[in-house]
Write a protein that holds these residues in place. Structure first.
Motif, PDB file in Angstrom:
ATOM      1  N   VAL A  12       0.851  -1.188   0.000  1.00  0.00           N
ATOM      2  CA  VAL A  12       0.000   0.000   0.000  1.00  0.00           C
ATOM      3  C   VAL A  12       0.885   1.236   0.000  1.00  0.00           C
ATOM      4  O   VAL A  12       1.810   1.351   0.812  1.00  0.00           O
ATOM      5  CB  VAL A  12      -0.930   0.019   1.235  1.00  0.00           C
ATOM      6  CG1 VAL A  12      -1.787   1.279   1.234  1.00  0.00           C
ATOM      7  CG2 VAL A  12      -1.817  -1.227   1.247  1.00  0.00           C
ATOM      8  N   ARG A  13       0.609   2.172  -0.882  1.00  0.00           N
ATOM      9  CA  ARG A  13       1.467   3.347  -1.015  1.00  0.00           C
ATOM     10  C   ARG A  13       0.954   4.528  -0.204  1.00  0.00           C
ATOM     11  O   ARG A  13      -0.240   4.727  -0.017  1.00  0.00           O
ATOM     12  CB  ARG A  13       1.599   3.754  -2.472  1.00  0.00           C
ATOM     13  CG  ARG A  13       0.300   4.118  -3.164  1.00  0.00           C
ATOM     14  CD  ARG A  13       0.533   4.348  -4.645  1.00  0.00           C
ATOM     15  NE  ARG A  13      -0.717   4.455  -5.370  1.00  0.00           N
ATOM     16  CZ  ARG A  13      -0.792   4.460  -6.691  1.00  0.00           C
ATOM     17  NH1 ARG A  13       0.317   4.366  -7.412  1.00  0.00           N
ATOM     18  NH2 ARG A  13      -1.954   4.561  -7.304  1.00  0.00           N
ATOM     19  N   VAL A  14       1.906   5.297   0.262  1.00  0.00           N
ATOM     20  CA  VAL A  14       1.617   6.564   0.931  1.00  0.00           C
ATOM     21  C   VAL A  14       1.768   7.661  -0.108  1.00  0.00           C
ATOM     22  O   VAL A  14       2.851   7.862  -0.656  1.00  0.00           O
ATOM     23  CB  VAL A  14       2.581   6.811   2.105  1.00  0.00           C
ATOM     24  CG1 VAL A  14       2.309   8.170   2.755  1.00  0.00           C
ATOM     25  CG2 VAL A  14       2.462   5.703   3.140  1.00  0.00           C
ATOM     26  N   ALA A  15       0.681   8.347  -0.401  1.00  0.00           N
ATOM     27  CA  ALA A  15       0.715   9.385  -1.432  1.00  0.00           C
ATOM     28  C   ALA A  15      -0.511  10.271  -1.301  1.00  0.00           C
ATOM     29  O   ALA A  15      -1.539   9.855  -0.765  1.00  0.00           O
ATOM     30  CB  ALA A  15       0.761   8.765  -2.838  1.00  0.00           C
ATOM     31  N   MET A  16      -0.385  11.481  -1.795  1.00  0.00           N
ATOM     32  CA  MET A  16      -1.534  12.370  -1.860  1.00  0.00           C
ATOM     33  C   MET A  16      -2.411  11.996  -3.050  1.00  0.00           C
ATOM     34  O   MET A  16      -1.936  11.406  -4.032  1.00  0.00           O
ATOM     35  CB  MET A  16      -1.058  13.823  -1.979  1.00  0.00           C
ATOM     36  CG  MET A  16      -0.300  14.327  -0.748  1.00  0.00           C
ATOM     37  SD  MET A  16       0.286  16.026  -0.943  1.00  0.00           S
ATOM     38  CE  MET A  16      -1.279  16.907  -1.057  1.00  0.00           C
ATOM     39  N   TYR A  17      -3.699  12.305  -2.934  1.00  0.00           N
ATOM     40  CA  TYR A  17      -4.681  12.159  -4.013  1.00  0.00           C
ATOM     41  C   TYR A  17      -5.039  10.695  -4.295  1.00  0.00           C
ATOM     42  O   TYR A  17      -6.195  10.313  -4.241  1.00  0.00           O
ATOM     43  CB  TYR A  17      -4.197  12.830  -5.297  1.00  0.00           C
ATOM     44  CG  TYR A  17      -3.602  14.195  -5.092  1.00  0.00           C
ATOM     45  CD1 TYR A  17      -4.330  15.212  -4.442  1.00  0.00           C
ATOM     46  CD2 TYR A  17      -2.309  14.486  -5.515  1.00  0.00           C
ATOM     47  CE1 TYR A  17      -3.772  16.468  -4.243  1.00  0.00           C
ATOM     48  CE2 TYR A  17      -1.757  15.746  -5.319  1.00  0.00           C
ATOM     49  CZ  TYR A  17      -2.489  16.737  -4.683  1.00  0.00           C
ATOM     50  OH  TYR A  17      -1.943  17.963  -4.469  1.00  0.00           O
ATOM     51  N   HIS A  18      -4.041   9.873  -4.658  1.00  0.00           N
ATOM     52  CA  HIS A  18      -4.328   8.503  -5.082  1.00  0.00           C
ATOM     53  C   HIS A  18      -3.727   7.480  -4.129  1.00  0.00           C
ATOM     54  O   HIS A  18      -3.599   6.310  -4.483  1.00  0.00           O
ATOM     55  CB  HIS A  18      -3.789   8.259  -6.492  1.00  0.00           C
ATOM     56  CG  HIS A  18      -2.326   8.539  -6.626  1.00  0.00           C
ATOM     57  ND1 HIS A  18      -1.375   7.582  -6.347  1.00  0.00           N
ATOM     58  CD2 HIS A  18      -1.657   9.667  -6.972  1.00  0.00           C
ATOM     59  CE1 HIS A  18      -0.167   8.116  -6.549  1.00  0.00           C
ATOM     60  NE2 HIS A  18      -0.309   9.366  -6.927  1.00  0.00           N
ATOM     61  N   GLY A  19      -3.334   7.913  -2.950  1.00  0.00           N
ATOM     62  CA  GLY A  19      -2.765   7.009  -1.963  1.00  0.00           C
ATOM     63  C   GLY A  19      -3.369   7.262  -0.595  1.00  0.00           C
ATOM     64  O   GLY A  19      -4.474   7.785  -0.476  1.00  0.00           O
ATOM     65  N   TYR A  20      -2.648   6.896   0.438  1.00  0.00           N
ATOM     66  CA  TYR A  20      -3.144   6.997   1.800  1.00  0.00           C
ATOM     67  C   TYR A  20      -2.106   7.689   2.681  1.00  0.00           C
ATOM     68  O   TYR A  20      -0.915   7.713   2.364  1.00  0.00           O
ATOM     69  CB  TYR A  20      -3.454   5.607   2.363  1.00  0.00           C
ATOM     70  CG  TYR A  20      -4.498   4.858   1.571  1.00  0.00           C
ATOM     71  CD1 TYR A  20      -5.844   4.959   1.882  1.00  0.00           C
ATOM     72  CD2 TYR A  20      -4.130   4.064   0.481  1.00  0.00           C
ATOM     73  CE1 TYR A  20      -6.811   4.289   1.143  1.00  0.00           C
ATOM     74  CE2 TYR A  20      -5.080   3.383  -0.260  1.00  0.00           C
ATOM     75  CZ  TYR A  20      -6.417   3.505   0.073  1.00  0.00           C
ATOM     76  OH  TYR A  20      -7.368   2.852  -0.670  1.00  0.00           O
ATOM     77  N   SER A  21      -2.567   8.210   3.794  1.00  0.00           N
ATOM     78  CA  SER A  21      -1.639   8.769   4.771  1.00  0.00           C
ATOM     79  C   SER A  21      -0.844   7.628   5.396  1.00  0.00           C
ATOM     80  O   SER A  21      -1.206   6.455   5.273  1.00  0.00           O
ATOM     81  CB  SER A  21      -2.404   9.535   5.864  1.00  0.00           C
ATOM     82  OG  SER A  21      -3.169   8.641   6.648  1.00  0.00           O
TER      83      SER A  21
END
Length: 223
Positions: free
Chosen positions: A156-165
């Protein structure tokens, strides 16, 4: 200079929390049926969960494993019945839960560029969880009928817009890995469904031995 970059990183990370996707639907979305596996071929069973090492990770909540397993049991494994008669237990044991965070080099690059790539949607890092789990089918007398094992690995990726905190990604990674382990266990249970039904029916429903000393003596096989 490094301290100022850290302040920028924390500030942008905080602003990005509102832009990350929600995890609640992803964690507890309705389990879709798997057409390769028959649904509801076991009698009603009482769910017992021992999350073990999954409780020591920084992601999963204390009741996540229980919620996921009860959802799996009610949707895929046990047949729907109008009454509450149960013929034994389905016990989930998480035997291994290992979490890795990858992408630290990418984080360093982003700090050097004042987090500009992150604002454009580039991931900050990834959470990877490896889970090994067992499901024991236990009859009403407390005897283990069969044990099944499975393993799951999530990313699971940490990213803005299309990811998660970071906090939400850690939780989702743990739960997804557990789901994948259950995906491996499900067809094993399905293959033995006829035999399991016969063995559980022979031992009788739980209600027949409630209040008897035998139930207390055999409960150690479930706890």
């Amino acid at each position: 200079m490094l301290r100022s970059y850290s302040y920028v990183f924390l500030a942008l990370a905080g602003l990005g929390l509102a832009s990350c996707k929600s995890t609640e639907k992803a964690v507890f979305r309705a389990i879709r049926s798997n057409n390769s596996v028959a649904l509801g071929r076991l009698p009603q069973l009482e769910a017992v969960v021992e999350p073990g090492p999954l409780n020591t990770t920084e992601g999963a909540y204390p009741d996540d494993a229980s919620k996921v397993f009860r959802q799996e049991l009610s949707f895929h494994l046990a047949e729907a019945q109008p009454d509450t008669v149960k013929y034994g237990y389905a016990k989930l044991l998480v035997t291994q839960a290992q979490v890795q965070r990858t992408g630290r080099a990418l984080q360093a690059f982003q700090m050097l560029t004042l987090m500009t790539p992150s604002l454009l949607g580039m991931p900050l890092e990834w959470y990877r969880t490896n889970v090994k789990a067992e499901v024991q089918i236990i009859d009403s007398k407390g005897e283990v009928v069969r044990t099944y094992t499975g393993a799951g690995r999530s990313k699971v990726r940490v990213a803005m817009y299309h990811g998660y905190s970071q906090t939400k990604a850690a939780r989702l990674s743990d739960v997804q890995a557990l789901r994948l382990a259950l995906d491996q266990i499900r067809p094993q249970l399905d293959a033995d469904a006829d035999t399991l039904r016969q063995q559980l029916a022979t031992s009788g429903p739980l209600e027949e031995i409630i209040g008897q000393s035998a139930h207390s003596a055999d409960s150690s096989g479930v706890n």
